[in-house]
Design a protein around this motif. Structure first.
Motif, mmCIF file in Angstrom:
data_model
loop_
_atom_site.group_PDB
_atom_site.id
_atom_site.type_symbol
_atom_site.label_atom_id
_atom_site.label_comp_id
_atom_site.label_asym_id
_atom_site.label_seq_id
_atom_site.Cartn_x
_atom_site.Cartn_y
_atom_site.Cartn_z
ATOM 1 N N LEU A 33 54.276 38.650 27.521
ATOM 2 C CA LEU A 33 55.452 38.995 26.712
ATOM 3 C C LEU A 33 55.933 37.800 25.898
ATOM 4 N N LYS A 34 55.918 36.601 26.541
ATOM 5 C CA LYS A 34 56.467 35.427 25.858
ATOM 6 C C LYS A 34 55.552 34.935 24.731
ATOM 7 N N ASN A 35 54.266 35.262 24.843
ATOM 8 C CA ASN A 35 53.309 34.652 23.913
ATOM 9 C C ASN A 35 52.805 35.556 22.793
ATOM 10 N N ILE A 36 53.410 36.761 22.657
ATOM 11 C CA ILE A 36 52.891 37.664 21.616
ATOM 12 C C ILE A 36 53.146 37.110 20.223
ATOM 13 N N SER A 37 52.117 37.185 19.380
ATOM 14 C CA SER A 37 52.335 36.919 17.956
ATOM 15 C C SER A 37 51.416 37.862 17.185
ATOM 16 N N HIS A 38 51.576 37.898 15.850
ATOM 17 C CA HIS A 38 50.758 38.846 15.101
ATOM 18 C C HIS A 38 49.281 38.514 15.175
ATOM 19 N N LYS A 39 48.941 37.278 15.621
ATOM 20 C CA LYS A 39 47.531 36.888 15.688
ATOM 21 C C LYS A 39 46.824 37.447 16.912
ATOM 22 N N ASN A 40 47.602 37.731 17.959
ATOM 23 C CA ASN A 40 46.898 38.081 19.206
ATOM 24 C C ASN A 40 47.303 39.448 19.772
ATOM 25 N N ILE A 41 47.712 40.365 18.900
ATOM 26 C CA ILE A 41 48.247 41.602 19.489
ATOM 27 C C ILE A 41 47.206 42.406 20.264
ATOM 28 N N ILE A 51 56.508 44.704 25.969
ATOM 29 C CA ILE A 51 55.301 44.202 25.289
ATOM 30 C C ILE A 51 54.820 45.236 24.264
ATOM 31 N N ILE A 52 54.735 46.497 24.705
ATOM 32 C CA ILE A 52 54.255 47.557 23.806
ATOM 33 C C ILE A 52 55.168 47.651 22.579
ATOM 34 N N HIS A 53 56.463 47.529 22.828
ATOM 35 C CA HIS A 53 57.431 47.593 21.742
ATOM 36 C C HIS A 53 57.178 46.492 20.716
ATOM 37 N N HIS A 54 56.996 45.256 21.205
ATOM 38 C CA HIS A 54 56.741 44.135 20.295
ATOM 39 C C HIS A 54 55.444 44.330 19.535
ATOM 40 N N ILE A 55 54.425 44.814 20.253
ATOM 41 C CA ILE A 55 53.128 45.008 19.591
ATOM 42 C C ILE A 55 53.276 46.027 18.455
ATOM 43 N N ALA A 56 54.007 47.098 18.739
ATOM 44 C CA ALA A 56 54.169 48.146 17.727
ATOM 45 C C ALA A 56 54.897 47.604 16.496
ATOM 46 N N LEU A 72 50.864 44.510 9.824
ATOM 47 C CA LEU A 72 49.440 44.223 9.598
ATOM 48 C C LEU A 72 48.857 45.176 8.577
ATOM 49 N N LYS A 73 47.946 44.669 7.749
ATOM 50 C CA LYS A 73 47.268 45.536 6.790
ATOM 51 C C LYS A 73 46.318 46.478 7.511
ATOM 52 N N HIS A 74 45.480 45.872 8.375
ATOM 53 C CA HIS A 74 44.512 46.694 9.108
ATOM 54 C C HIS A 74 44.833 46.607 10.585
ATOM 55 N N SER A 75 45.109 47.755 11.187
ATOM 56 C CA SER A 75 45.457 47.677 12.598
ATOM 57 C C SER A 75 44.228 47.974 13.437
ATOM 58 N N PRO A 76 44.144 47.299 14.602
ATOM 59 C CA PRO A 76 43.006 47.566 15.490
ATOM 60 C C PRO A 76 43.004 49.045 15.906
ATOM 61 N N PRO A 77 41.812 49.647 16.008
ATOM 62 C CA PRO A 77 41.725 51.080 16.310
ATOM 63 C C PRO A 77 42.439 51.482 17.606
ATOM 64 N N ASP A 78 42.405 50.603 18.624
ATOM 65 C CA ASP A 78 43.082 50.895 19.893
ATOM 66 C C ASP A 78 44.571 51.159 19.717
ATOM 67 N N LEU A 79 45.123 50.537 18.690
ATOM 68 C CA LEU A 79 46.585 50.559 18.542
ATOM 69 C C LEU A 79 47.038 51.587 17.521
ATOM 70 N N GLU A 80 46.117 52.460 17.157
ATOM 71 C CA GLU A 80 46.379 53.379 16.063
ATOM 72 C C GLU A 80 47.690 54.156 16.224
ATOM 73 N N ASP A 81 47.905 54.750 17.393
ATOM 74 C CA ASP A 81 49.137 55.548 17.490
ATOM 75 C C ASP A 81 50.122 54.965 18.499
ATOM 76 N N ILE A 82 50.187 53.631 18.521
ATOM 77 C CA ILE A 82 51.080 52.970 19.470
ATOM 78 C C ILE A 82 52.551 53.267 19.153
ATOM 79 N N GLU A 83 52.854 53.564 17.867
ATOM 80 C CA GLU A 83 54.255 53.886 17.521
ATOM 81 C C GLU A 83 54.773 55.051 18.354
#
Ligand code: PLP
Length: 639
Positions: free
Chosen positions: A388-396, A434-439, A445-456
């Motif tokens: 949770l503490k280390n999330i950034s747009h580089k490592n979602i 964590i999920i909230h921050h990732i979403a 992001l321009k291109h989102s990883p396929p795993d995260l497609e419907d995380i919203e």
């Protein structure tokens, strides 16, 4: 959408764009200056438009509760006119010498009121009916009055079905038997000899052309209905041998429903017109070319060849068809046929709107998680906290994987008694943050990883609504069809929440988490914050076609007979309980027909045929008794 925008700046235009109402509304649905959804009685003409919120007040004053399905008969009227006028215009412009005769397929919406209104508004265009079963034919005969309109009989036909059709011909109706399987011909000929009525015969063919889309299994080579080319030739020979080739008057195909691509429609017409002109060359009188259904509805408003849309307008559909038919006919010197289409979806989809209120909302908010964890916190929970503490747009993606991994480990530990329920609950809160921050990061992001497609949708609010998906929009559940959904009011306010919709069935399939979008499919629907004590209303639009009766009443086939069997020790069996299945009258009652009224109306039709000198009084008795038997019969094929 810019979420920091001040409330005052939100406009009705922004709502129109956000919900795409102008794209899918087809000139019937718009937003008023007061921020409410308006329905116009006529296409592209806001004169006389009414607010759905006003309609809701009226409905409530009459003591009716939500949810309510509204049917706007003006929209049905307008769609029938639109289709007929579009064909007429195309024919006039291109110099077509035949005519257009539409028929409405009853199965698309079999409710008594709907079929009644279709025949009423269709009369000025001689718009007829298409039936695919005995109950539908019995229903159609209680509506048919126009002797210029066509009555097309598809489906597998038993003796009762055929007799009713032959009597309809005798009374002066343009009733056609469309042969779907070679074996059907014998019974039709046998009954026509017994009753002394010449049948009008049509043939359904399988085309080699196939069409894209969800709904299209009925077209193409592998479809189960229709004759292959070799069977078609055998049928022609067989009719000629029996001296009945003069009964062959119609060629039919049905490519499937909701054909999104105009190319598929055009290539099917081309193939069918070739077959038609050859049948004329074989010596059949013909005269009618029936292109089936398939005219699509633009549910998402994108005007593309996506399954929920269509890449053509109704005008283009009509002129492409007329032009393709003309080209083949002229090149072979074949007289221009009467063109029939069996459009159902495009006629009735706009007609109905489902309205309901929101009962409750489960909001997803961030949990308060301390920076420093207490002494004795389990290693795995600490790991989750580090994620949770280390999330950034580089490592979602990495954080997402780690979060899932630690959460599963923690659940396992709980199962084995190594952490308490309280500790597990704390860990799940960290997980959801964590999920909230990732979403949130993913949105940027321009291109989102396929795993995260419907995380919203995982962090969306859940709006619990007063309706049932299964009852009111079965295709949303059965074939993932998308329908436009939007609030009916507050459209001058920014909708700040992102939501998915849950119905009141508490069934995990009773939810909607896919929504229309111009370019894609959306996982959440922007909605307004619920205000304490205020009602909030939503509408699901374009639900007039195929949604009103569940699949088990498709074509009005009812409950089957049921027999319980008990087997003895010595291998004998007893039939211990028999339950008779539905009669035709039973299923018609489910869709609001009254068998007594139907009989009365049919009697009047027969009286008129006597006045016109088409049948005798003795015929009338026979015809009425066949109709009465039809009402009392089993809905399935009777031997
Ligand atoms: C279902 C059906 C139709 C209706 O198709 P739409 O795409 O709704 O217009 C027409 N003809 C036949 C034979 C059908 O089975």
């Amino acid at each position: 959408m810019n979420k920091t925008e001040p409330l005052g700046r939100w406009t009705k235009e922004k709502s129109e764009e956000l919900y795409g109402i102008k794209n899918w509304g087809a000139g019937y649905f718009t937003v008023s200056d007061q921020g409410e959804v308006l329905v116009s009685p006529q296409k592209d003409n806001a004169t006389g438009a009414v607010s759905l919120m006003d309609v809701i007040s009226g409905v409530k004053e009459r003591g009716l509760d939500m949810p309510v399905l509204l049917r706007f008969e003006n929209l049905l009227d307008s769609q029938i006119s639109f289709l007929n006028n579009s064909f007429r215009k195309a024919m006039k412009k291109l110099g077509y010498k035949g005519e257009y005769r539409g028929v409405y397929p009853i199965k698309v919406n079999q409710q008594q009121q709907v079929v009644e209104e279709v025949t009423k508004f269709g009369q000025r265009y001689h718009h007829g009916l298409e039936v695919g079963s005995k109950p539908e034919l019995v229903a159609a005969l209680s509506h048919m009055q126009d002797k210029e309109a066509c009555l097309i009989c598809n489906g597998y036909k038993d003796e009762e079905f055929i007799d009713l059709g032959l009597y309809a011909i005798k009374m002066g109706f343009k009733c056609f038997f469309v042969i779907e399987m070679p074996g059907e011909l014998d019974l039709i000929i046998e009954r026509s000899k017994v009753l002394g009525v010449k049948p009008n015969i049509g043939i359904r063919i399988k085309l080699s052309a196939k069409a894209g889309g969800h709904w299209t299994e009925s077209g193409g080579d592998r479809s189960i209905f229709g004759l292959r080319v070799s069977q078609l030739i055998e049928m022609v020979d067989s009719l000629r041998d029996r001296d009945m080739l003069d009964c062959l008057k119609l060629l039919h195909y049905h490519l499937g429903s909701q054909i999104p691509n105009i190319r598929d429609i055009r290539s099917a017409v081309q193939e069918a017109t070739r077959v038609y002109s050859e049948l004329v060359a074989e010596g059949a009188p013909m005269g009618y070319l029936d292109l089936g259904g398939g005219l699509a509805v633009d549910y998402d408003g994108s005007s593309t060849n996506y399954t929920n849309s269509r890449n053509y307008t109704v005008e283009e559909y009509c002129s492409d068809i007329v032009e393709a038919v003309m080209t083949t006919m002229d090149s072979t010197n074949t007289p221009h046929p009467i063109i029939i289409t069996e459009s159902g979806r495009a006629i009735v989809a706009y007609y109905s709107v489902l309205l309901f209120d929101v009962l409750d909302v489960e909001k997803f908010e961030l949990y308060l998680i301390p920076e420093i964890l207490p002494e004795g916190t389990a290693e795995q929970v600490r790991n989750l906290h580090d994620v949770l503490k280390n999330i950034s747009h580089k490592n979602i993606q990495e954080c997402y994987n780690d979060a899932l991994y630690y959460r599963d480990e923690i659940r396992d530990m709980f199962k084995h008694g190594r952490i308490s329920l309280r500790e597990r609950s704390f860990a799940e809160k960290i997980f959801w943050n964590i999920i909230h921050h990732i979403a949130k990061l993913k949105e940027k992001l321009k291109h989102s990883p396929p795993d995260l497609e419907d995380i919203e949708s995982a962090i969306a609010d859940i709006y619990y609504c007063n309706f049932s998906v299964f009852q009111s929009i079965p295709d949303s559940w059965a074939i993932d069809q998308l329908f436009p959904i939007m609030p009916l009011h507050r459209l001058l306010e920014l909708p700040k929440r992102n939501a998915v919709i849950a119905d009141i069935t508490c069934d995990c399939d009773g939810k909607i988490d896919k929504f229309i979008d111009l370019h894609d499919v959306r996982n959440t629907l922007p909605l307004h914050e619920m205000r304490n004590g205020d009602d909030y209303y939503l509408g699901i639009f374009l639900v007039g076609a195929y949604q009103e009766t569940l699949g088990d009443l498709h074509n009005l086939f009812g409950d089957t007979n049921v027999v319980s069997v008990r087997i003895d020790e010595d291998g004998h069996y007893d039939l211990v309980r028999e339950i008779h299945g539905d009669s035709v009258a039973d299923v018609l009652t489910y869709v609001e027909y009254d068998p007594k009224v139907m009989l009365t109306r049919f009697r009047e039709t027969a009286e008129e045929a006597i006045r016109e000198g088409r049948i005798t009084v003795a015929d009338r008795r026979e015809i009425l008794s066949a109709y009465d038997n039809g009402l009392r019969g089993y809905t399935y094929y009777e031997q």
